[in-house]
Every structure is written in C-alpha cells, then in structure tokens.
Design an enzyme around this catalytic site. Structure first.
Site, PDB file in Angstrom:
ATOM      1  CG  HIS A  56       4.991  48.898 -48.990  1.00  0.00           C
ATOM      2  ND1 HIS A  56       5.656  48.699 -49.741  1.00  0.00           N
ATOM      3  CD2 HIS A  56       5.378  47.995 -47.472  1.00  0.00           C
ATOM      4  CE1 HIS A  56       6.670  47.852 -49.517  1.00  0.00           C
ATOM      5  NE2 HIS A  56       6.222  47.777 -48.234  1.00  0.00           N
ATOM      6  CD  GLU A 108       8.988  48.546 -44.710  1.00  0.00           C
ATOM      7  OE1 GLU A 108       9.107  47.614 -44.542  1.00  0.00           O
ATOM      8  OE2 GLU A 108       8.338  48.778 -45.645  1.00  0.00           O
TER       9      GLU A 108
HETATM   10  P1  PGA Z   1      12.002  42.817 -47.253  1.00  0.00           P
HETATM   11  O1  PGA Z   1      11.104  44.041 -47.243  1.00  0.00           O
HETATM   12  O2  PGA Z   1      12.590  43.082 -45.971  1.00  0.00           O
HETATM   13  O3  PGA Z   1      12.127  42.202 -48.185  1.00  0.00           O
HETATM   14  O4  PGA Z   1      13.469  44.749 -46.863  1.00  0.00           O
HETATM   15  C1  PGA Z   1      10.342  44.983 -46.025  1.00  0.00           C
HETATM   16  C2  PGA Z   1       9.141  45.048 -47.474  1.00  0.00           C
HETATM   17  O5  PGA Z   1       9.365  45.824 -47.822  1.00  0.00           O
HETATM   18  O6  PGA Z   1       8.042  45.966 -45.982  1.00  0.00           O
END
Ligand code: PGA
Length: 253
Positions: A96, A166
């Site tokens: 992550h 992401e």
């Molecule tokens: P967010 O985070 O939905 O707050 O943008 C997503 C993540 O970091 O997994």
C-alpha cells in the site's frame, strides 16, 4: 458475470475497540441486503482477532493491512503471514502506498508477497504512481512495480492474487479529485497487458484489478460501469457505514 469486490481499508481511522465492534455489527446486518457484491474489510492488526471472530459465520472476509517480509526473528512490531493465519484473516494488502511512503521498496513488497503466498493468504498487491508526469513516465513506474513484485511468483498461486491500482496523488481526497473512469479504463488495460507479459494471457485474465483513490458514493457507479475494473479498494469512505454501503450498492451490475 462475477460479483464486484469492495475492500474497505480502515487504515488508522477506527481507533477504539467499541467503535470497531459497533461498525462491524452494523455492517454485518446491512451486508445481508447487499448480496450482489463481495465485501472484505482490512482493520488494524489490533482488531483482527475481534473482527475475525465477529465475522466467522459471515460472507465478509477479514484481512490485514500489511505483512512482514520475514517469517520470524528480531523484527520489532512486525507481524508475519503465519501469525495472521492464526486469526480469521484470509487476505492481506501488500505494498500500500502508505507503507511505500514509509520506505517499503519494490524489493520488500516482493518478499512480503511471497511470504503471504507461502502462508496461503490471498494477496492484494497495491500499485500506483505518485505523480502523473507529462512524459507518461508513470506507465514505467507501474511496469516496474509489477515486474519486481511478481518475480518468482508461483504460477499455481495466481488465483490468490488481486491487483489494486491506486494513483497515490488521488488518495484521501474527494470524489471530484479521483481518476476519471476513462483514465481508470486505460490503466486497467495497461495493467492487464503487463500482467499478460508476466504470467501469460490466460492467467492474466483471471486476476481481478481494483481501483482505489477517493472512491465515494458519488463516483462509484460511473467508475464500476465504465472502467472495466472488478471493484474497489476504499479508504476513508469505508469507515463511514452509510457511504461504504452506498458504494457497495452502486456496484450492482
Ligand atoms: P481513499 O484511500 O479511499 O481514502 O482515497 C484509498 C486507499 O488508500 O486505499
């Protein structure tokens, strides 16, 4: 058609046992009416036993937010993949961006991925660029992240692999700042192409690709309908019960 998968990443947003307990018991009730999607949650380590226990008979799966690259030894505060399996934990987020920002390199992510697979956990490999440069170098960043992470990945474990795209610059904001469905679609195709080169077309086609980064009820439906992704990794909106359930509801295909 396969069900959409929505994973809630609690990060460090839920900060007390009572809050965690209340959230999970309400989610469990609401989830009975949300059968069209698979719902998984990733609480902080400290709540894994409790949440895992509460969801033992539920379809909601419980996972960890990170895992150690080691199996045992002098690694203060780390939790191994085997330790995770002693709870009702069946998946783990790996790589992550919150962890990468604290120094976890592609090589470390690679080791964590292998440790998790050895322990038979389902792995959610998180990838994403920190900036979108004019020269499109972010495609190279994604390629590198996938190549290094998946080196030596055992072919028979492909069914335990999920990729979550992401873009770091879109995380923790509001839906209007998220990537638009068209750009997510483009990246989804690109990731599938890189995966095909790495593991072959047949295997690559079975790997679910999720999107994460400011997914909220406002943009969930367009994203799922127009970008070809398999679901979402949700951060801040996953700890607001109404918002999380609205996102799940938006994934009705
Ligand atoms: P967010 O985070 O939905 O707050 O943008 C997503 C993540 O970091 O997994």
């Amino acid at each position: 058609m396969k069900k959409a998968l929505i994973i809630g990443n609690w990060k460090m947003y839920i900060t007390s046992t009572s809050e965690a307990k209340k959230f999970v018991s309400e989610l469990k009730k609401k989830n009975r009416t949300l059968k069209h999607a698979d719902v998984w949650i990733a609480p902080s380590y400290i709540y894994l036993f409790m949440v895992g226990d509460m969801l033992k008979k539920s379809s909601i799966r419980v996972g960890a937010q990170a895992v150690s690259a080691y199996t045992q030894g002098g690694h203060t505060a780390e939790v191994s993949a085997a330790m995770l399996t002693s709870t009702n934990t069946s998946f783990v987020l790996i790589g992550h961006s919150d962890r990468r920002a604290k120094g976890e390199t592609n090589a470390i992510v690679h080791d964590q991925l292998l440790r998790a697979i050895e322990a038979k956990l389902t792995t959610v490999l998180c990838i994403g660029e920190t900036v979108r440069d004019q020269a499109d170098e972010y495609f190279e960043v994604i390629t590198q992240q996938l190549h290094t992470a998946l080196e030596e990945f055992p072919k028979q474990a492909i069914k335990k692999l999920i990729v979550a795209y992401e873009p770091v610059w879109a995380i923790g904001k509001a839906s209007k700042d998220a990537l638009n469905p068209q750009a997510v679609h483009e990246m989804q195709i690109f990731i599938r192409k890189v995966l095909t080169a790495l593991v072959g077309r047949q295997s690559a086609n079975t790997i679910p690709i999720l999107y994460g980064g400011s997914v909220e009820p406002e943009n969930a439906q367009a994203l799922i309908a127009e970008s070809g992704i398999a679901g979402f990794l949700v951060g801040h909106a996953s700890v607001n019960l109404n918002q999380f359930c609205d996102i799940i509801a938006a994934c009705k295909k």
